[in-house]
Design an enzyme around this catalytic site. Structure first.
Site, mmCIF file in Angstrom:
data_model
loop_
_atom_site.group_PDB
_atom_site.id
_atom_site.type_symbol
_atom_site.label_atom_id
_atom_site.label_comp_id
_atom_site.label_asym_id
_atom_site.label_seq_id
_atom_site.Cartn_x
_atom_site.Cartn_y
_atom_site.Cartn_z
ATOM 1 N N HIS A 1 -7.491 -4.778 9.851
ATOM 2 C CA HIS A 1 -7.188 -4.575 8.430
ATOM 3 C C HIS A 1 -5.904 -5.304 8.043
ATOM 4 O O HIS A 1 -5.023 -5.533 8.880
ATOM 5 C CB HIS A 1 -7.135 -3.078 8.049
ATOM 6 C CG HIS A 1 -5.958 -2.316 8.550
ATOM 7 N ND1 HIS A 1 -6.018 -0.975 8.908
ATOM 8 C CD2 HIS A 1 -4.651 -2.652 8.742
ATOM 9 C CE1 HIS A 1 -4.839 -0.560 9.274
ATOM 10 N NE2 HIS A 1 -3.993 -1.555 9.194
ATOM 11 N N GLU B 1 -9.773 -1.839 5.089
ATOM 12 C CA GLU B 1 -10.443 -1.556 6.341
ATOM 13 C C GLU B 1 -11.700 -2.427 6.461
ATOM 14 O O GLU B 1 -12.130 -3.048 5.480
ATOM 15 C CB GLU B 1 -10.815 -0.063 6.380
ATOM 16 C CG GLU B 1 -9.612 0.886 6.235
ATOM 17 C CD GLU B 1 -8.752 0.978 7.515
ATOM 18 O OE1 GLU B 1 -8.649 0.003 8.270
ATOM 19 O OE2 GLU B 1 -8.164 2.070 7.728
ATOM 20 N N ASN C 1 -7.722 -2.843 14.048
ATOM 21 C CA ASN C 1 -9.121 -3.055 13.643
ATOM 22 C C ASN C 1 -9.271 -4.227 12.680
ATOM 23 O O ASN C 1 -10.315 -4.407 12.072
ATOM 24 C CB ASN C 1 -9.692 -1.781 13.002
ATOM 25 C CG ASN C 1 -8.998 -1.415 11.699
ATOM 26 O OD1 ASN C 1 -8.035 -2.060 11.287
ATOM 27 N ND2 ASN C 1 -9.474 -0.372 11.042
ATOM 28 N N ASP D 1 0.811 -1.214 0.000
ATOM 29 C CA ASP D 1 0.000 0.000 0.000
ATOM 30 C C ASP D 1 0.847 1.267 0.000
ATOM 31 O O ASP D 1 2.076 1.216 0.157
ATOM 32 C CB ASP D 1 -0.983 -0.001 1.188
ATOM 33 C CG ASP D 1 -0.365 -0.579 2.461
ATOM 34 O OD1 ASP D 1 0.870 -0.578 2.578
ATOM 35 O OD2 ASP D 1 -1.113 -1.039 3.334
HETATM 36 C C1 F6R Z 1 1.114 -1.563 6.021
HETATM 37 C C2 F6R Z 1 0.035 -2.520 6.171
HETATM 38 C C3 F6R Z 1 -0.801 -2.512 7.407
HETATM 39 C C4 F6R Z 1 0.018 -2.809 8.658
HETATM 40 C C5 F6R Z 1 -0.857 -2.731 9.901
HETATM 41 C C6 F6R Z 1 -0.061 -2.960 11.169
HETATM 42 O O1 F6R Z 1 1.744 -1.755 4.779
HETATM 43 O O2 F6R Z 1 -0.183 -3.287 5.312
HETATM 44 O O3 F6R Z 1 -1.820 -3.487 7.290
HETATM 45 O O4 F6R Z 1 0.597 -4.070 8.560
HETATM 46 O O5 F6R Z 1 -1.450 -1.460 9.970
HETATM 47 O O6 F6R Z 1 0.836 -1.919 11.347
HETATM 48 P P1 F6R Z 1 1.963 -1.976 12.468
HETATM 49 O O7 F6R Z 1 2.829 -3.120 12.120
HETATM 50 O O8 F6R Z 1 2.699 -0.667 12.368
HETATM 51 O O9 F6R Z 1 1.253 -2.169 13.762
#
Ligand code: F6R
Length: 248
Positions: free
Chosen positions: A138, A143, A136, A67
């Site tokens: 995702h 989301e 959450n 992303d």
């Molecule tokens: C980012 C992504 C998100 C993160 C998720 C957890 O490229 O794909 O799904 O993996 O938001 O983020 P952290 O590891 O910072 O808690």
């Protein structure tokens, strides 16, 4: 889903690196899918160490990030292009032109997102997709209530995700409101998925993903249908699992 519960964050990185190497070694052109955020940093550091020891070679690998923010200056240190360069491309000595990140600044975003999925397909798909999970539920920036068959597209970030990511910015209002993300369908096409999760703040999401119903409110639950998904978690992230003993 294969659930591997280990003692701490360091072990998560080590065990996940074993799995990534196991699935990529021997491939002439390994294709790795890349998550950003805090969760995979230990894994990427361990992969760099293991490359130095000769266990794996990323010089011919291809990479596709999950992303990117929309509306962030591409030169901003927290644009995912720059994060991927810092945390993956440089330490793993990958060729920068072989590592793609969705172009959140493209003039024609619709064309850019369609081309991204096509580019993944053109190289035969992602061999190993590295994943984290949001508090959450995702994955990527899919989301809650994202379609299970979604492809790479522009999405709106939830207030929860913006708050979670505010730690990377000077203030909450600097966190972009939109993103480009690989879809749940895109992620499900990966040949193998390796998710890394640490910390008690992720325990509810882990329990719902692993033991709850497959439901749009918990996007990561779709991974229950992934043919080869490995989830490596520490004890804190496993603390809300009702059936942890079954996984040990
Ligand atoms: C980012 C992504 C998100 C993160 C998720 C957890 O490229 O794909 O799904 O993996 O938001 O983020 P952290 O590891 O910072 O808690």
């Amino acid at each position: 889903m294969e659930i591997i519960i280990v003692a701490n964050e360091e072990e998560v990185g080590r065990v996940a690196a074993d799995k990534v190497i196991e699935h990529l070694s021997g491939l002439a052109t390994p294709v790795i899918g890349l998550a950003t955020g805090s969760s995979p940093l230990g894994l990427y550091a361990e992969l760099a160490r293991r490359q130095d020891e000769g266990d794996i070679d990323f010089s011919h690998a291809l990479g596709f990030a999950l992303d990117e923010y929309v509306g962030i200056d591409p030169a901003h240190p927290e644009s995912y292009r720059n994060v991927i360069n810092r945390t993956v491309v440089e330490p793993l000595r990958m060729a920068p032109e072989r590592v793609r990140v969705p172009d959140g600044a493209a003039e024609d975003l619709e064309a850019a997102v369609e081309e991204y999925d096509a580019a993944i397909e053109a190289v035969g798909g992602v061999d190993v997709q590295v994943l984290g999970i949001g508090s959450n539920g995702h994955i990527g920036f899919n989301e809650p209530f994202s379609s299970f068959s979604s492809r790479t597209r522009v999405e709106v970030l939830t207030p929860q995700t913006r708050e979670d990511n505010a730690r990377f910015f000077d203030s909450l209002d600097q966190v972009p409101t939109h993103c480009v993300t690989q879809g749940l369908g895109t992620i499900m096409d990966s040949h193998c998925a390796v998710m890394v999760v640490t910390g008690e703040h992720k325990a509810d999401a882990v329990a719902a993903m692993v033991e709850g119903p497959v439901a749009a409110v918990m996007p990561a639950s779709i991974l229950q249908f992934h043919p080869n998904c490995i989830v490596v978690i520490d004890e804190a992230a496993a603390s809300k699992l009702q059936h942890a003993d079954l996984f040990r």
